[in-house]
Design an enzyme around this catalytic site. Structure first.
Site, PDB file in Angstrom:
ATOM      1  N   ARG A  86     -70.141 -29.131  28.625  1.00 47.07           N
ATOM      2  CA  ARG A  86     -68.848 -28.613  28.195  1.00 47.07           C
ATOM      3  C   ARG A  86     -67.958 -29.769  27.750  1.00 47.07           C
ATOM      4  O   ARG A  86     -67.779 -30.731  28.484  1.00 47.07           O
ATOM      5  CB  ARG A  86     -68.179 -27.859  29.351  1.00 47.07           C
ATOM      6  CG  ARG A  86     -66.700 -27.578  29.188  1.00 47.07           C
ATOM      7  CD  ARG A  86     -66.435 -26.463  28.176  1.00 47.07           C
ATOM      8  NE  ARG A  86     -64.998 -26.268  28.005  1.00 47.07           N
ATOM      9  CZ  ARG A  86     -64.243 -25.442  28.742  1.00 47.07           C
ATOM     10  NH1 ARG A  86     -64.795 -24.726  29.698  1.00 47.07           N
ATOM     11  NH2 ARG A  86     -62.951 -25.334  28.513  1.00 47.07           N
ATOM     12  N   ARG A  95     -66.710 -23.085  23.453  1.00 53.06           N
ATOM     13  CA  ARG A  95     -67.317 -23.822  24.545  1.00 53.06           C
ATOM     14  C   ARG A  95     -68.672 -23.252  24.937  1.00 53.06           C
ATOM     15  O   ARG A  95     -68.923 -22.046  24.827  1.00 53.06           O
ATOM     16  CB  ARG A  95     -66.405 -23.868  25.758  1.00 53.06           C
ATOM     17  CG  ARG A  95     -66.158 -22.554  26.479  1.00 53.06           C
ATOM     18  CD  ARG A  95     -65.154 -21.633  25.795  1.00 53.06           C
ATOM     19  NE  ARG A  95     -63.859 -22.273  25.568  1.00 53.06           N
ATOM     20  CZ  ARG A  95     -62.877 -22.275  26.463  1.00 53.06           C
ATOM     21  NH1 ARG A  95     -63.039 -21.686  27.608  1.00 53.06           N
ATOM     22  NH2 ARG A  95     -61.746 -22.846  26.174  1.00 53.06           N
ATOM     23  N   ASP A  98     -67.564 -21.745  30.219  1.00 51.05           N
ATOM     24  CA  ASP A  98     -66.245 -21.758  30.844  1.00 51.05           C
ATOM     25  C   ASP A  98     -66.366 -20.991  32.151  1.00 51.05           C
ATOM     26  O   ASP A  98     -66.861 -19.859  32.173  1.00 51.05           O
ATOM     27  CB  ASP A  98     -65.251 -21.055  29.911  1.00 51.05           C
ATOM     28  CG  ASP A  98     -63.814 -21.098  30.406  1.00 51.05           C
ATOM     29  OD1 ASP A  98     -63.436 -22.088  31.055  1.00 51.05           O
ATOM     30  OD2 ASP A  98     -63.070 -20.144  30.109  1.00 51.05           O
ATOM     31  N   ASP A 100     -63.896 -19.840  35.146  1.00 51.37           N
ATOM     32  CA  ASP A 100     -62.504 -19.786  35.595  1.00 51.37           C
ATOM     33  C   ASP A 100     -62.415 -19.100  36.952  1.00 51.37           C
ATOM     34  O   ASP A 100     -62.941 -17.990  37.136  1.00 51.37           O
ATOM     35  CB  ASP A 100     -61.646 -19.019  34.583  1.00 51.37           C
ATOM     36  CG  ASP A 100     -61.463 -19.787  33.290  1.00 51.37           C
ATOM     37  OD1 ASP A 100     -61.596 -21.029  33.304  1.00 51.37           O
ATOM     38  OD2 ASP A 100     -61.188 -19.151  32.257  1.00 51.37           O
TER      39      ASP A 100
HETATM   40  N1  PH2 Z   1     -61.692 -17.524  26.727  1.00 51.26           N
HETATM   41  C1  PH2 Z   1     -60.637 -18.180  26.292  1.00 51.26           C
HETATM   42  C2  PH2 Z   1     -59.885 -17.774  25.115  1.00 51.26           C
HETATM   43  N2  PH2 Z   1     -60.359 -16.571  24.526  1.00 51.26           N
HETATM   44  N3  PH2 Z   1     -61.811 -14.759  24.365  1.00 51.26           N
HETATM   45  C3  PH2 Z   1     -62.868 -14.083  24.844  1.00 51.26           C
HETATM   46  N4  PH2 Z   1     -63.237 -12.949  24.247  1.00 51.26           N
HETATM   47  N5  PH2 Z   1     -63.576 -14.516  25.925  1.00 51.26           N
HETATM   48  C4  PH2 Z   1     -63.229 -15.661  26.585  1.00 51.26           C
HETATM   49  O1  PH2 Z   1     -63.879 -16.035  27.589  1.00 51.26           O
HETATM   50  C5  PH2 Z   1     -62.107 -16.394  26.110  1.00 51.26           C
HETATM   51  C6  PH2 Z   1     -61.423 -15.908  24.980  1.00 51.26           C
HETATM   52  C7  PH2 Z   1     -60.138 -19.374  26.986  1.00 51.26           C
HETATM   53  O2  PH2 Z   1     -60.796 -19.664  28.120  1.00 51.26           O
HETATM   54 MG    MG Z   2     -61.079 -19.433  30.258  1.00 46.80          MG
HETATM   55 MG    MG Z   3     -61.505 -22.557  31.888  1.00 43.63          MG
END
Ligand code: PH2
Ligand code: MG
Ligand code: MG
Length: 143
Positions: A86, A95, A98, A100
């Site tokens: 990443r 990325r 991710d 979170d």
């Molecule tokens: N993550 C983001 C910004 N936008 N859009 C989708 N559909 N899925 C994501 O995981 C995502 C995003 C920033 O972490």
């Molecule tokens: Mg995110």
């Molecule tokens: Mg994140």
């Protein structure tokens, strides 16, 4: 619920490379630090709230119990992201992976780099939908 520790929810996203492989490997790695793991369906989603055109995301949510502190868990998530090459060039860039931290029990934490509940998750269908699928009780009575 059951098990030892705190129940946590983690959102997974990938929109670079082999998205499904990134998510599958992340689920495996999360299995080493969580017990009683539940994994949502992987869903294809259009990028939301990004600054330039991007490929679609593959998103999922994992729920489990951990004996790690929130900070230790965050550091473990960042290490898994780094293991997936990443890069963090700009905010919200495409990325490989991710991870979170969305919920850490019912705790509210507002520290640098560590905010739970995640401040924007309620507006993100790609998080709320999969979380509702596997742990709807976690969406009740949130702080
Ligand atoms: N993550 C983001 C910004 N936008 N859009 C989708 N559909 N899925 C994501 O995981 C995502 C995003 C920033 O972490
Ligand atoms: Mg995110
Ligand atoms: Mg994140």
């Amino acid at each position: 619920m059951g098990g030892v520790g705190v129940q946590v929810a983690i959102a997974l996203g990938s929109n670079l490379g082999d998205r499904e492989a990134h998510l599958n490997q992340a689920v495996q790695e999360l299995g080493k630090i969580l017990t009683d793991v539940r994994v949502s369906t992987f869903i294809n989603t259009k990028p939301v709230d990004v600054l330039e055109p991007q490929p679609d995301y593959l998103n999922a949510v994992v729920v489990g119990n951990t004996s790690l502190s929130a900070r230790e868990l965050l550091n473990a998530l960042l290490a898994i992201e780094r293991a997936h090459s990443r890069e963090r060039k700009t905010a919200k860039a495409a990325r490989t992976l991710d991870l979170d931290l969305i919920l850490y029990g019912r705790e509210t934490i507002n520290e640098s780099g560590l905010e739970v509940p995640h401040p924007r998750f309620r507006d993100r269908d790609f998080v709320v939908g999969p979380l509702r699928e596997i742990a709807p009780e976690m969406l009740e009575d949130l702080p």
